[in-house]
Design an enzyme around this catalytic site. Structure first.
Site, PDB file in Angstrom:
ATOM      1  N   SER A  91      -2.936  -1.635  -4.685  1.00 30.87           N
ATOM      2  CA  SER A  91      -2.009  -2.526  -5.361  1.00 30.87           C
ATOM      3  C   SER A  91      -2.377  -3.990  -5.137  1.00 30.87           C
ATOM      4  O   SER A  91      -3.437  -4.424  -5.534  1.00 30.87           O
ATOM      5  CB  SER A  91      -0.580  -2.218  -4.911  1.00 30.87           C
ATOM      6  OG  SER A  91       0.355  -2.922  -5.684  1.00 30.87           O
TER       7      SER A  91
ATOM      8  N   ASP B 216      -0.579  -7.783 -11.125  1.00 31.23           N
ATOM      9  CA  ASP B 216      -1.356  -7.515  -9.910  1.00 31.23           C
ATOM     10  C   ASP B 216      -2.542  -6.608 -10.237  1.00 31.23           C
ATOM     11  O   ASP B 216      -2.682  -6.136 -11.373  1.00 31.23           O
ATOM     12  CB  ASP B 216      -0.462  -6.964  -8.805  1.00 31.23           C
ATOM     13  CG  ASP B 216       0.079  -5.569  -9.091  1.00 31.23           C
ATOM     14  OD1 ASP B 216       0.049  -5.152 -10.262  1.00 31.23           O
ATOM     15  OD2 ASP B 216       0.531  -4.900  -8.152  1.00 31.23           O
TER      16      ASP B 216
ATOM     17  N   ASP C 104      -3.515  -3.521  -9.903  1.00 28.72           N
ATOM     18  CA  ASP C 104      -3.379  -2.217 -10.575  1.00 28.72           C
ATOM     19  C   ASP C 104      -2.355  -2.270 -11.702  1.00 28.72           C
ATOM     20  O   ASP C 104      -2.006  -1.243 -12.282  1.00 28.72           O
ATOM     21  CB  ASP C 104      -3.048  -1.112  -9.573  1.00 28.72           C
ATOM     22  CG  ASP C 104      -1.669  -1.232  -8.965  1.00 28.72           C
ATOM     23  OD1 ASP C 104      -1.220  -2.369  -8.723  1.00 28.72           O
ATOM     24  OD2 ASP C 104      -1.032  -0.192  -8.703  1.00 28.72           O
TER      25      ASP C 104
ATOM     26  N   ASP D 218       0.870  -2.797 -12.079  1.00 23.96           N
ATOM     27  CA  ASP D 218       2.205  -2.195 -12.107  1.00 23.96           C
ATOM     28  C   ASP D 218       3.288  -3.234 -11.809  1.00 23.96           C
ATOM     29  O   ASP D 218       4.472  -2.964 -11.982  1.00 23.96           O
ATOM     30  CB  ASP D 218       2.316  -0.988 -11.167  1.00 23.96           C
ATOM     31  CG  ASP D 218       2.059  -1.326  -9.706  1.00 23.96           C
ATOM     32  OD1 ASP D 218       1.713  -2.484  -9.392  1.00 23.96           O
ATOM     33  OD2 ASP D 218       2.212  -0.412  -8.857  1.00 23.96           O
TER      34      ASP D 218
END
Length: 574
Positions: free
Chosen positions: A146, A301, A303, A305
């Site tokens: 993340s 961010d 990834d 999400d």
């Protein structure tokens, strides 16, 4: 000592490659580093795995990935051939070794006779959630850390509903992991053989197209100013293509990407800590925004999400909106639009975490929509979507948490920055057509519902001693909590670990219906509250503060008073 034995065991193990052993030899004279790498095995929990990349049991590497994946394989195999044939979808982000870890997991599953759908390249985490539901797989894996710094990676497991696993499945996987005594017990199938046998299937464009169409289908209105100027940064992560594609296909003509942060960069060279919740991540965006006279800055961010934004204020400067504020604006936009369309369900609900502010709840109530609180994490928020699907008790509309995670609808069962970026652009364009900015909208909400302020701060305590001190802090504060802060008296205390709520007005203690977790929440009699919990994925203890006042200044003053008092108490714990 145990960590030295494990260190030597890795060096002697014929199943471990020479490159890994060479890395370990470079630390042979550094016992502190050896201890940190081997004092424990990276724990598999409901957040999967997350840790620093490197050789060792307490690090992210292909051997830890293999063991975790074998544990998952055994859990799927125990559910029979149908579950094995449904298979597992796998996605990965831009980080170092993400592609290798994803392929390793795929080939371990294939060796166990489990069908795998592996993305051809980097993809956002929410697309993995969508893919599980689209392909009707039994499970899913995404390799990502993340928003953590560059030297981290992680491994998250999803279940058939498309949401992250909860404790029941995590415990099953952990039991299977604990049965694996050495690396020779875990095999990988040859990649060519896996493809020939139909066990390894590479997926890409067809899923991308379906996902983008689904996102566009969640749009709420077209009577908006699509000429609004947007600066977008994916922070060198997976959001670049899907976010830009959705905005383009929705007709937004003035989307400008930050060139230095457009393409994948596992070192996150221009940002260091790739967390859009931190205003420092907007440095390049702000400069470009000023040059282009942009209305709004949007960052996702690595990834993709989570999403954050900054908005141009009356002085031409960019003001940051925090996660609670963006959540409130999105709830306001969604419910305002759906009321016009007469499409708010009778039993509609939004779901938020226990440490997320109450402004969104106040807005939802105005529209006749219920608010449900859950433990932190989208595994719990979307766990409610799964529950509502079964019970029909509520119709899930929107889920969010203060840490800039949001999801609209039920096609994705995780936070989704592609959906949220589209809705933010829509909201900004809609309100601009009324000569209002998102800041104007927030101020209107404040005037209507009261002024809310909040803060999240953390004490970072790394290593073994840091973990011990975090544990001591929680133990001490649980017993020696503050009864009063600057004249505001404690009215309620919730201990989520023992699932109790103590009311100091009625002197009653009652059980609460929420899964146990190591967290504390304190409500004061002036409508302020704060919560304390250890992070589940990072070496820190987190403190959330929320206050309401007659003016924004008074609300902010309350937040600062709580912060100073709680910090003093926590720092006194050695």
């Amino acid at each position: 000592m145990e960590h030295l034995k494990l260190y030597q065991k890795w060096l002697d193990d014929e199943n471990i490659d020479e490159k890994t052993k060479e890395e370990l030899r470079t630390i042979k004279d550094d016992e502190e580093e050896i201890q940190d790498r081997f004092y424990k095995q990276l724990a598999f929990g409901t957040a999967g795995l997350r840790g620093k990349i490197g050789a060792g049991t307490n690090r992210m590497n292909r051997y830890i990935i293999k063991i975790a994946t074998q544990g998952l394989a055994e859990v799927i195999k125990a559910r029979g051939k149908e579950a094995m044939d449904r298979g597992v979808a796998i996605a990965y982000d831009v980080r170092h070794y993400s592609d290798e870890f994803a392929k390793t997991a795929a080939l371990v599953l294939a060796e166990s006779g489990i069908k795998v759908y592996l993305f051809e390249g980097i993809r956002p985490t929410p697309e993995l959630s969508y893919t599980i539901r689209k392909l009707n797989t039994m499970s899913g894996i995404v390799v990502t850390a993340s928003h953590n710094p560059k030297d981290y990676n992680g491994y998250k497991v999803y279940w058939k509903e498309g949401s992250q696993i909860l404790s029941d499945i995590a415990e099953e996987i952990t039991e299977e992991i604990d049965k694996i005594t050495d690396f020779s017990k875990v095999k990988e199938m040859d990649e060519k053989e896996a493809k020939e046998r139909g066990l390894l299937n590479i997926i890409g464009k067809e899923i991308d197209d379906d996902y983008i169409e689904m996102v566009k289908g969640l749009s709420l209105r077209d009577d908006i100013d699509k000429d609004i100027k947007i600066i977008y940064t994916p922070l060198n992560g997976t959001g670049n293509k899907p976010v830009r594609r959705v905005l383009k296909e929705r007709g937004f003509k003035n989307v400008i990407v930050v060139p230095e942060q457009e393409n994948p960069d596992p070192d996150f060279t221009t940002v260091g800590y790739p967390n859009p919740e931190d205003i420092k991540a907007f440095e390049y965006s702000e400069k470009l925004g000023e040059k282009e006279n942009a209305d709004i800055l949007v960052a996702t961010d690595p990834d993709c999400d989570r999403v954050a934004c900054m908005v141009k204020d009356d002085n031409g400067k960019y003001a940051s909106l925090n996660g609670n504020q963006v959540g409130a604006i999105l709830i306001n936009y969604i419910l305002e639009s759906r009321k016009e369309q007469n499409s708010i369900p009778e039993n509609g609900a939004i779901v938020k975490s226990i440490v997320t502010g109450d402004l969104g709840k106040t807005i939802a109530k105005e529209y006749g929509v219920e608010t449900i609180d859950t433990l932190t994490g989208f595994k719990n928020i979307c766990g409610k979507a799964n529950e509502f699907e079964r019970t029909k008790e509520y119709d899930f509309i929107f889920g969010y948490e203060e840490s800039i995670g949001y999801v609209y609808g039920t096609k994705v069962r995780d936070k989704d920055a592609v959906i949220s970026s589209m809705l933010l652009a829509e909201a900004a364009g809609y309100y601009k057509s009324q000569n209002r900015t998102l800041i104007d909208v927030l101020n209107d909400i404040f005037e209507k519902h009261g002024y809310y302020s909040e803060n999240l701060f953390s004490l970072v305590l790394e290593g073994i001693e840091g973990q011990k001190r975090i544990k001591r802090m929680m133990e001490v504060y649980r017993k020696e909590y503050l009864k009063e802060i600057k004249g505001a008296k404690l009215s309620k205390f919730i201990d989520y670990q023992i699932q109790t709520e103590t009311d100091f007005v009625t002197n009653e203690t009652n059980k609460i219906d929420i899964n146990p977790t190591n967290g504390l929440k304190f409500m004061l009699d002036d409508e302020s509250w704060y919560a304390i919990r250890p992070s589940g994925t990072e070496p820190k203890i987190k403190i959330y503060i929320y206050a309401k006042g007659d003016t924004l200044e008074k609300a902010e003053e309350k937040v600062e008073n709580i912060k100073l008092a709680v910090m003093e108490k926590l720092n006194s714990v050695e």
